[in-house]
Design a protein around this motif. Structure first.
Motif, short mmCIF file in Angstrom:
data_model
loop_
_atom_site.label_atom_id
_atom_site.label_comp_id
_atom_site.label_asym_id
_atom_site.label_seq_id
_atom_site.Cartn_x
_atom_site.Cartn_y
_atom_site.Cartn_z
N CYS A 39 0.84 -1.19 0.00
CA CYS A 39 0.00 0.00 0.00
C CYS A 39 0.89 1.25 0.00
O CYS A 39 2.09 1.17 0.18
N VAL A 40 0.26 2.37 -0.23
CA VAL A 40 1.01 3.62 -0.36
C VAL A 40 1.16 4.28 1.01
O VAL A 40 0.18 4.47 1.73
N THR A 41 2.39 4.61 1.35
CA THR A 41 2.69 5.33 2.60
C THR A 41 3.58 6.53 2.26
O THR A 41 4.09 6.64 1.14
N ARG A 42 3.80 7.39 3.21
CA ARG A 42 4.69 8.53 2.99
C ARG A 42 6.11 8.06 2.67
O ARG A 42 6.82 8.68 1.89
N GLU A 43 6.51 6.93 3.26
CA GLU A 43 7.86 6.42 3.07
C GLU A 43 8.09 5.87 1.66
O GLU A 43 9.19 5.96 1.13
N ASN A 44 7.08 5.26 1.05
CA ASN A 44 7.28 4.66 -0.27
C ASN A 44 6.54 5.41 -1.38
O ASN A 44 6.39 4.88 -2.48
N LEU A 45 6.09 6.62 -1.12
CA LEU A 45 5.25 7.36 -2.06
C LEU A 45 5.88 7.49 -3.44
O LEU A 45 5.25 7.15 -4.44
N GLN A 46 7.11 7.96 -3.53
CA GLN A 46 7.72 8.17 -4.83
C GLN A 46 7.86 6.85 -5.60
O GLN A 46 7.60 6.78 -6.79
N GLU A 47 8.27 5.80 -4.89
CA GLU A 47 8.40 4.49 -5.51
C GLU A 47 7.04 4.00 -6.04
O GLU A 47 6.96 3.45 -7.16
N MET A 48 5.98 4.20 -5.28
CA MET A 48 4.65 3.76 -5.69
C MET A 48 4.12 4.58 -6.86
O MET A 48 3.43 4.05 -7.73
N ILE A 97 -4.25 2.63 -6.31
CA ILE A 97 -3.62 1.94 -5.18
C ILE A 97 -4.01 2.71 -3.92
O ILE A 97 -3.84 3.93 -3.88
N THR A 98 -4.51 2.01 -2.93
CA THR A 98 -4.95 2.69 -1.71
C THR A 98 -4.07 2.29 -0.53
O THR A 98 -3.38 1.28 -0.56
N LEU A 131 -3.52 6.64 -4.40
CA LEU A 131 -2.83 7.03 -5.61
C LEU A 131 -3.64 6.58 -6.82
O LEU A 131 -4.07 5.42 -6.88
N VAL A 132 -3.86 7.50 -7.77
CA VAL A 132 -4.54 7.16 -9.02
C VAL A 132 -3.61 7.59 -10.15
O VAL A 132 -3.25 8.76 -10.26
N ALA A 133 -3.20 6.62 -10.98
CA ALA A 133 -2.24 6.91 -12.04
C ALA A 133 -2.81 6.53 -13.39
O ALA A 133 -3.57 5.56 -13.52
N TYR A 134 -2.39 7.30 -14.40
CA TYR A 134 -2.76 7.02 -15.78
C TYR A 134 -1.70 7.63 -16.68
O TYR A 134 -1.43 8.82 -16.59
#
Length: 133
Positions: free
Chosen positions: A5-14, A31-32, A37-40
């Motif tokens: 899941c997305v956290t502040r620590e892995n945000l850029q990687e996610m 990804i919640t 995070l919503v990507a396109y």
């Protein structure tokens, strides 16, 4: 990725993972987690709305799936925007429910109530997002 899941620590990687997957699959990726995070293609919406209580009840993920489906079905020309608004709306409803609940049972009830009464004005007042291109 270092987590499911997305956290502040892995945000850029996610963000990079989601954008890459979205490009390869030619679809919108959601990804919640602590952060949503919503990507396109080459863009990502980072959503800070939500409540930790959402992870403590069953059905919130299924509810989000239904909300995304209805938002996307009503705005097929703008899939990323529709999916992002669906996730934002669910997060705001989680915040509203958390303020009103006394535990997980009442949280679920208030979450459904919040979704059924949510207005665009409420979304505009409460949204907490960041866009990455």
């Amino acid at each position: 990725a270092s987590s499911d899941c997305v956290t502040r620590e892995n945000l850029q990687e996610m963000i990079e993972l989601a954008k890459s997957a979205a490009k390869k699959a030619k679809c919108v990726i959601v990804i919640t987690g602590e952060i949503d995070l919503v990507a396109y293609e080459d863009r990502a919406c980072i959503i800070y709305n939500g409540s930790p209580m959402m992870a403590r009840i069953t059905g919130s993920g299924c509810m989000l799936d239904g909300v995304i489906a209805s938002f996307v079905a009503s705005n097929q020309e703008n899939l990323w925007e529709a999916a992002s608004l669906a996730v934002i709306s669910m997060g705001i409803c989680g915040e509203i429910a958390q303020q009103k609940c006394s535990g997980t049972g009442s949280f679920r009830m208030h979450l459904m109530d919040a979704m059924s009464t949510l207005t665009i004005e409420e979304i505009e007042r409460k949204l907490n997002i960041e866009s990455k291109i």
